[in-house]
Design an enzyme around this catalytic site. Structure first.
Site, PDB file in Angstrom:
ATOM      1  N   CYS A 175      38.432  46.989  43.186  1.00  0.00           N
ATOM      2  CA  CYS A 175      39.594  46.157  43.507  1.00  0.00           C
ATOM      3  C   CYS A 175      39.193  44.667  43.470  1.00  0.00           C
ATOM      4  CB  CYS A 175      40.161  46.576  44.858  1.00  0.00           C
ATOM      5  SG  CYS A 175      41.695  45.741  45.310  1.00  0.00           S
ATOM      6  N   ASP A 232      48.709  52.501  38.565  1.00  0.00           N
ATOM      7  CA  ASP A 232      48.408  51.379  39.454  1.00  0.00           C
ATOM      8  C   ASP A 232      49.543  50.363  39.360  1.00  0.00           C
ATOM      9  OD1 ASP A 232      47.414  49.118  40.750  1.00  0.00           O
ATOM     10  OD2 ASP A 232      45.368  49.441  40.043  1.00  0.00           O
ATOM     11  N   HIS A 267      46.055  52.858  42.140  1.00  0.00           N
ATOM     12  CA  HIS A 267      45.031  51.904  42.549  1.00  0.00           C
ATOM     13  C   HIS A 267      44.119  52.565  43.589  1.00  0.00           C
ATOM     14  CE1 HIS A 267      43.458  47.824  42.789  1.00  0.00           C
ATOM     15  NE2 HIS A 267      43.391  47.963  44.105  1.00  0.00           N
TER      16      HIS A 267
END
Length: 299
Positions: A175, A232, A267
């Site tokens: 991330c 995502d 994600h």
């Protein structure tokens, strides 16, 4: 556990540091030990969280000097060995909590000196925040990219003096840390390869984030494997396409970079302690990451 000298150094105020600042730093230092999970990362999924044992490994907190500032980091390595390939492990916005420490131990079990620096320590303690929006506003958004690059340079220097072979340097991150993988691979000529897990590729430019991965794609020194989720919602697939175009026009390392997009993965699909975890993409990505490092001279 920290040895007595490290503990004493950590508790002491740094030159010119206020009492309040010192308290904040010590709080972040304790959080960086890799024990427990960040409050903002709830709900936690204990049934899927991976627990990698530390037997046969040297693990725990170290302090890395960055121009006089003592930055905490979590280190994991095969016990008693030197000349180890080095992997920098860059955290999500939650800092170096248990998941990141466990990931470092996984790399150590694969034969690496893995180091996860606490890159938010000057701005605050991400593990103390219960609200993600507040964490981003008060801590994460205040971390300058140039500061991160300097901290990573210092981490590499520390690794070279503490059992690592920095001619075999890799970097991976998740991330927020995935975005930094791209930036650091363009920054440091010593990087042999990177693996970026769902790191943002485009974004606004300002004094703290003067460039984004798409802006430096052509300047990569080591090829990067991008592991992304097709579901995502925060990283549209058209930004992956923009990155591919930029890479194709860049350096040899840029041209050698590639993406794997897992169609149904959201994600944070590697984050085994969160509801976003997807076992098959996570395991496949991990195998690909190890193979990528080996292919490009990090192992």
């Amino acid at each position: 556990m920290l040895d007595q000298n490290l503990t004493r150094d950590a508790e002491a105020l740094l030159p010119g540091e206020s009492t309040e600042r010192g308290a904040t730093r010590r709080t972040a230092l304790k959080a960086a030990l890799g024990v427990g999970y960040a409050a903002a990362a709830t709900p936690l999924m204990a049934q899927t969280a991976i627990k990698t044992p530390s037997d046969g490994l040297t693990v725990g907190e170290v302090m890395i000097d960055v121009n006089g500032f003592q930055m905490p980091a979590y280190r994991a390595a095969p016990a008693g060995k030197t000349g180890l390939p080095v992997v920098l492990v860059l955290s999500e916005i939650f800092g170096v909590h248990e998941y990141i420490a466990d990931t470092a131990r996984r790399f150590a079990r694969a034969g690496y000196l893995a180091i996860a620096p606490e890159l938010f320590v000057r701005q605050g303690d991400p593990q103390s925040y219960g609200e993600m929006a507040k964490l981003i506003t008060e801590v994460i958004s205040k971390v300058p990219d140039p500061q991160v690059l300097a901290d990573l340079d210092a981490t590499v220097k520390w690794a070279g003096a503490n059992g690592g072979d920095v001619s075999k340097l890799g970097v991976t991150g998740f991330c927020w840390g995935g975005r930094q993988v791209w930036l650091y691979s363009a920054h440091n000529p010593a990087v042999k390869a990177g693996v970026a897990w769902y790191g943002r590729l485009v974004g606004q430019q300002n004094a703290l984030t003067p460039k984004n991965p798409v802006d430096v794609a052509g300047q990569l020194h080591g090829p990067v494997l991008g592991l992304y989720g097709g579901a995502d919602t925060g990283i549209p697939l058209d930004t992956v396409d923009k990155m591919k175009t930029a890479l194709a026009a860049g350096s040899a390392a840029a041209k050698s970079s590639t993406f794997v997009v897992y169609p149904d993965a959201p994600h944070a699909f590697h984050a085994d302690y969160r509801p976003s975890f997807r076992k098959e993409p996570a395991e496949d990505g991990w195998k690909r990451a190890l193979a990528w490092f080996k292919q490009h001279g990090v192992a």
